[in-house]
Design a protein around this motif. Structure first.
Motif, PDB file in Angstrom:
ATOM      1  N   GLN A  76      54.665  46.393  23.450  1.00 32.66           N
ATOM      2  CA  GLN A  76      55.668  45.579  24.127  1.00 32.66           C
ATOM      3  C   GLN A  76      56.705  45.063  23.143  1.00 32.66           C
ATOM      4  O   GLN A  76      56.392  44.739  22.002  1.00 32.66           O
ATOM      5  CB  GLN A  76      55.015  44.374  24.820  1.00 32.66           C
ATOM      6  N   ARG A  77      57.948  44.969  23.618  1.00 35.32           N
ATOM      7  CA  ARG A  77      59.012  44.321  22.852  1.00 35.32           C
ATOM      8  C   ARG A  77      58.892  42.819  23.097  1.00 35.32           C
ATOM      9  O   ARG A  77      59.029  42.354  24.235  1.00 35.32           O
ATOM     10  CB  ARG A  77      60.394  44.829  23.283  1.00 35.32           C
ATOM     11  N   ALA A 131      61.874  38.827  16.455  1.00 37.05           N
ATOM     12  CA  ALA A 131      61.386  39.803  17.429  1.00 37.05           C
ATOM     13  C   ALA A 131      60.518  40.844  16.732  1.00 37.05           C
ATOM     14  O   ALA A 131      60.636  41.077  15.522  1.00 37.05           O
ATOM     15  CB  ALA A 131      62.552  40.486  18.144  1.00 37.05           C
ATOM     16  N   LEU A 132      59.656  41.477  17.528  1.00 40.22           N
ATOM     17  CA  LEU A 132      58.768  42.514  17.012  1.00 40.22           C
ATOM     18  C   LEU A 132      58.251  43.370  18.152  1.00 40.22           C
ATOM     19  O   LEU A 132      58.291  42.964  19.321  1.00 40.22           O
ATOM     20  CB  LEU A 132      57.593  41.898  16.258  1.00 40.22           C
ATOM     21  N   ILE A 133      57.773  44.548  17.801  1.00 43.19           N
ATOM     22  CA  ILE A 133      56.971  45.357  18.724  1.00 43.19           C
ATOM     23  C   ILE A 133      55.531  44.889  18.558  1.00 43.19           C
ATOM     24  O   ILE A 133      55.008  44.899  17.434  1.00 43.19           O
ATOM     25  CB  ILE A 133      57.087  46.859  18.419  1.00 43.19           C
ATOM     26  N   GLY A 176      66.551  44.800  26.564  1.00 40.06           N
ATOM     27  CA  GLY A 176      66.008  43.470  26.315  1.00 40.06           C
ATOM     28  C   GLY A 176      64.531  43.490  25.973  1.00 40.06           C
ATOM     29  O   GLY A 176      63.899  44.541  25.846  1.00 40.06           O
ATOM     30  N   PRO A 177      63.945  42.300  25.838  1.00 39.33           N
ATOM     31  CA  PRO A 177      62.519  42.209  25.526  1.00 39.33           C
ATOM     32  C   PRO A 177      61.665  42.407  26.775  1.00 39.33           C
ATOM     33  O   PRO A 177      62.113  42.153  27.897  1.00 39.33           O
ATOM     34  CB  PRO A 177      62.373  40.780  24.994  1.00 39.33           C
ATOM     35  N   ASP A 178      60.440  42.868  26.563  1.00 39.63           N
ATOM     36  CA  ASP A 178      59.466  42.910  27.665  1.00 39.63           C
ATOM     37  C   ASP A 178      58.905  41.523  27.929  1.00 39.63           C
ATOM     38  O   ASP A 178      58.539  41.204  29.067  1.00 39.63           O
ATOM     39  CB  ASP A 178      58.313  43.853  27.317  1.00 39.63           C
ATOM     40  N   ARG A 179      58.811  40.732  26.855  1.00 39.70           N
ATOM     41  CA  ARG A 179      58.221  39.396  26.994  1.00 39.70           C
ATOM     42  C   ARG A 179      58.881  38.450  25.995  1.00 39.70           C
ATOM     43  O   ARG A 179      59.137  38.833  24.853  1.00 39.70           O
ATOM     44  CB  ARG A 179      56.707  39.447  26.753  1.00 39.70           C
ATOM     45  N   VAL A 180      59.134  37.218  26.454  1.00 40.83           N
ATOM     46  CA  VAL A 180      59.656  36.164  25.590  1.00 40.83           C
ATOM     47  C   VAL A 180      58.574  35.101  25.422  1.00 40.83           C
ATOM     48  O   VAL A 180      58.003  34.620  26.404  1.00 40.83           O
ATOM     49  CB  VAL A 180      60.940  35.528  26.167  1.00 40.83           C
ATOM     50  N   VAL A 181      58.284  34.761  24.164  1.00 46.14           N
ATOM     51  CA  VAL A 181      57.382  33.651  23.858  1.00 46.14           C
ATOM     52  C   VAL A 181      58.241  32.587  23.208  1.00 46.14           C
ATOM     53  O   VAL A 181      58.550  32.645  22.019  1.00 46.14           O
ATOM     54  CB  VAL A 181      56.228  34.089  22.935  1.00 46.14           C
ATOM     55  N   ALA A 182      58.658  31.623  24.026  1.00 47.24           N
ATOM     56  CA  ALA A 182      59.548  30.558  23.571  1.00 47.24           C
ATOM     57  C   ALA A 182      58.744  29.313  23.238  1.00 47.24           C
ATOM     58  O   ALA A 182      57.593  29.157  23.670  1.00 47.24           O
ATOM     59  CB  ALA A 182      60.584  30.240  24.644  1.00 47.24           C
ATOM     60  N   GLN A 231      68.796  32.668  31.838  1.00 51.69           N
ATOM     61  CA  GLN A 231      69.960  32.960  31.004  1.00 51.69           C
ATOM     62  C   GLN A 231      69.885  34.355  30.391  1.00 51.69           C
ATOM     63  O   GLN A 231      70.909  35.005  30.163  1.00 51.69           O
ATOM     64  CB  GLN A 231      70.093  31.914  29.896  1.00 51.69           C
ATOM     65  N   LEU A 232      68.667  34.816  30.112  1.00 54.51           N
ATOM     66  CA  LEU A 232      68.485  36.136  29.494  1.00 54.51           C
ATOM     67  C   LEU A 232      68.281  37.238  30.533  1.00 54.51           C
ATOM     68  O   LEU A 232      68.078  38.400  30.174  1.00 54.51           O
ATOM     69  CB  LEU A 232      67.282  36.098  28.544  1.00 54.51           C
ATOM     70  N   GLY A 233      68.330  36.879  31.822  1.00 56.32           N
ATOM     71  CA  GLY A 233      68.178  37.869  32.879  1.00 56.32           C
ATOM     72  C   GLY A 233      66.769  38.397  33.029  1.00 56.32           C
ATOM     73  O   GLY A 233      66.566  39.548  33.455  1.00 56.32           O
ATOM     74  N   LEU A 234      65.770  37.563  32.720  1.00 54.78           N
ATOM     75  CA  LEU A 234      64.369  37.983  32.779  1.00 54.78           C
ATOM     76  C   LEU A 234      63.668  37.346  33.966  1.00 54.78           C
ATOM     77  O   LEU A 234      64.065  36.288  34.459  1.00 54.78           O
ATOM     78  CB  LEU A 234      63.650  37.584  31.482  1.00 54.78           C
ATOM     79  N   SER A 235      62.599  37.975  34.410  1.00 58.51           N
ATOM     80  CA  SER A 235      61.792  37.432  35.492  1.00 58.51           C
ATOM     81  C   SER A 235      60.853  36.364  34.950  1.00 58.51           C
ATOM     82  O   SER A 235      60.579  36.313  33.742  1.00 58.51           O
ATOM     83  CB  SER A 235      60.972  38.536  36.158  1.00 58.51           C
ATOM     84  N   GLU A 236      60.317  35.516  35.832  1.00 55.97           N
ATOM     85  CA  GLU A 236      59.365  34.501  35.406  1.00 55.97           C
ATOM     86  C   GLU A 236      58.124  35.138  34.785  1.00 55.97           C
ATOM     87  O   GLU A 236      57.512  34.556  33.880  1.00 55.97           O
ATOM     88  CB  GLU A 236      58.960  33.614  36.588  1.00 55.97           C
TER      89      GLU A 236
END
Length: 341
Positions: A309-310, A326-328, A249-255, A269-274
């Motif tokens: 970071q992903r 998505a990007l690195i 998965g991603p290291d960070r989500v910017v939604a 939903q994506l199984g990520l931490s806050e």
């Protein structure tokens, strides 16, 4: 050779005028506690009388160009994501391009509300990878304060004005900053959930005056909440699977910065931490098409976005529309904070 669109510059701009929850409580039947508990927002910024979306777009675009070390005549495409153009006609992007010193550049607006920046990235990336243009400036800018009912405590608590921008150049798909793919979609059956009913061809052709409330922005909050969580989560997961990030998965989500509870629900939903979910709306509110690039600039400045970071970007907006990319994360030069104008 395979080509990719690579992010090489980033910038943001916010109006000088700050409106706190306490300021709103002095005008409306609301409170700081009510707003924070429902949205997570503490402050938002609004344009001054006489300012417009293009003013913020030009400021953000200029900072993105400086970040990239790009000259204006190196850029031959400007894509502006906005739902609050300076005028209903013509598009605002050509005027932004002219003010930035790019009078001959191709320039057009994208109207996908809060998904606008992701849609604009996809359009610019397609033209870059096809070899149609050399470099592109992609801007998300909105001034929703101009379309909100002054007496509506719900919408006035949520939305703020702002602009964010990135510079794209062609490059190698394997290098940091390369956009790795897109997942885009829409559902017109939900078009009435996020809307300004009056002012378009349907209302005008019907004749007569529309009710006053139809000239203001309206949103069905509960339905939008559910659709936003579902659409962003599904879109993000589809993209994760497609680009081979499944399992790590991603290291960070910017939604899209709509609401703190929405951001947390998407993360769950994506199984990520806050800690993996970028939050910027507390200080600027929902800035619509500007929210993702402004959140990127803020996270870069704070050091929570670091090279390697992903990073996954995902948005949801009126239409209904949704989209992810998505990007690195690359190494970028960035001014200390978004410009205030």
């Amino acid at each position: 050779m395979n080509r990719a669109a690579v992010i090489c510059g980033l910038g943001g701009a916010l109006p000088e005028t700050l409106v706190s929850n306490a300021d709103l409580a002095r005008e409306l039947d609301t409170s700081d506690e009510w707003i924070r508990s429902r949205t997570g927002i503490e402050n938002r910024r609004v344009i001054a009388p006489g300012q417009a979306t293009s003013d913020l777009a030009v400021a953000a675009g200029s900072r993105a160009l400086a970040s990239a070390g790009a000259a204006a005549d190196d850029v031959d495409l400007v894509v502006l994501a906005t739902s609050t153009p300076d005028h209903p006609c013509p598009a605002t992007a050509p005027a932004v391009a002219q003010r930035l010193g790019m009078p001959g550049a191709a320039a057009f607006d994208v109207a996908a509300v809060c998904t606008g920046f992701v849609y604009a990235l996809a359009a610019a990336a397609a033209m870059l990878t096809a070899g149609t243009v050399r470099q592109a400036l992609v801007i998300g800018a909105d001034t929703f304060s101009t379309i909100l009912d002054p007496a509506d405590r719900t919408t006035r608590a949520v939305f703020g004005d702002g602009a964010g921008a990135v510079v794209l150049r062609p490059g190698d798909p394997a290098e940091p900053g390369a956009l790795l793919g897109f997942d885009l979609g829409s559902d017109g059956a939900g078009s009435d959930l996020i809307t300004v009913r009056a002012g378009g061809s349907r209302q005008r052709s019907a004749g007569g005056d529309a009710p006053a409330e139809d000239h203001w922005f309206a949103m069905q909050g509960r339905a939008v909440f559910a659709e936003a969580v579902l659409s962003m989560s599904k879109s993000a997961q589809h993209l994760i699977d497609r680009i081979g990030w499944a399992g790590r998965g991603p290291d960070r989500v910017v939604a899209h910065q709509a609401n703190l509870r929405i951001l947390r629900a998407v993360g769950e939903q994506l199984g990520l931490s806050e800690e993996q979910i970028t939050v910027h709306l507390d200080q600027v509110g929902n800035t619509v098409a500007a929210s993702i690039p402004l959140a990127l600039a803020d996270a870069q400045n704070k050091g929570t976005l670091t090279p390697g970071q992903r990073v996954l970007l995902t948005g949801f907006g009126g239409g209904l529309t949704w989209g992810s990319t998505a990007l690195i994360w690359p190494s970028l030069h960035l001014a200390p904070a978004p410009a205030h104008i």
